[in-house]
Design an enzyme around this catalytic site. Structure first.
Site, PDB file in Angstrom:
ATOM      1  CB  SER A  16      -0.671   0.117   1.429  1.00 16.06           C
ATOM      2  OG  SER A  16      -1.697  -0.778   0.843  1.00 16.06           O
ATOM      3  NE  ARG A  39       0.687   5.687   9.093  1.00 12.24           N
ATOM      4  CZ  ARG A  39       0.357   4.658   9.404  1.00 12.24           C
ATOM      5  NH1 ARG A  39      -1.029   3.833   9.188  1.00 12.24           N
ATOM      6  NH2 ARG A  39       1.206   3.449  10.063  1.00 12.24           N
ATOM      7  CG  HIS A  42      -2.593   4.033   3.902  1.00 15.05           C
ATOM      8  ND1 HIS A  42      -3.194   3.354   5.073  1.00 15.05           N
ATOM      9  CD2 HIS A  42      -2.468   2.988   3.179  1.00 15.05           C
ATOM     10  CE1 HIS A  42      -3.391   2.212   5.337  1.00 15.05           C
ATOM     11  NE2 HIS A  42      -2.607   1.689   4.033  1.00 15.05           N
TER      12      HIS A  42
END
Length: 209
Positions: A16, A39, A42
């Protein structure tokens, strides 16, 4: 037929983040900022979010330093406060969300504002040196900015301002970037939300992807 899919959590995690780094333009971020931006991307599932993430006044370092000093974290919603990974906090930092305080409903009526904005009024004892995380309500961010205009209102160390929505969200973040003399992180425009805000905060707390 049964579906075939990847089941190893570690490999899913690594792939990912490798995909984000391969597809997102992260060139504008410092090393500390990049950890946070990855982050946030994501959490949103959108590599194009990179273009909307803005860091002001050395935010990444200032926010981390505040947490290392033991600063509290002030959150506009329970979705934000409950999403914080406590184990990552460097000083077991206190997490405060006042939205469910029984006084808030009456305060909102007196202010002629939303409950989210009224709940900010109860932050005053905790604001000095705090890290603020607003991921839902533009009215909360606007009200905070108005309070920060008061000469004696305490100054937070840093603000994550990522409210989401179609009314006031974009404008509140523009106001934060242009008026607050506090390091901040925003997602410009309508994009934002609790998940993105929590992702930013968890990245700051742990300094790892």
């Amino acid at each position: 037929m049964p579906f075939n899919y990847k089941k190893n959590a570690t490999s899913i995690y690594k792939e990912s983040f490798a995909t984000i780094r391969a597809e997102a333009d992260l060139s504008v971020f410092t090393e500390e900022e990049e950890i946070i931006a990855v982050r946030m991307i994501h959490a949103s599932g959108m590599v194009e979010l990179a273009h909307s993430i803005k860091f002001i006044s050395n935010f990444a370092i200032e926010a981390r330093t505040a947490l290392e000093r033991g600063a509290p974290i002030l959150c506009d919603t329970k979705m934000v406060s409950e999403g914080i990974t406590r184990a990552r906090l460097p000083k077991s930092n206190k997490i405060i969300c006042t939205i469910q305080d029984p006084r808030v409903k009456i305060m909102a009526e007196k202010l002629g504002n939303t409950r989210s904005a009224a709940a900010i009024e109860l932050w005053r004892p905790y604001v000095k040196g705090a890290v603020i995380a607003i991921g839902n309500a533009p009215t909360a961010l606007f009200h905070l900015l108005n309070l920060l205009e008061e000469p004696n209102y305490p100054r937070p160390a840093a603000i994550i301002g990522c409210p989401v929505g179609f009314v006031g969200a974009s404008e509140s973040k523009e106001a934060l970037m242009s008026s607050a003399s506090v390091p901040c992180c925003v997602t410009v425009g309508r994009l934002g939300g609790s998940a993105i805000t929590v992702a930013a905060l968890n990245a700051i707390a742990s300094r790892v992807e």
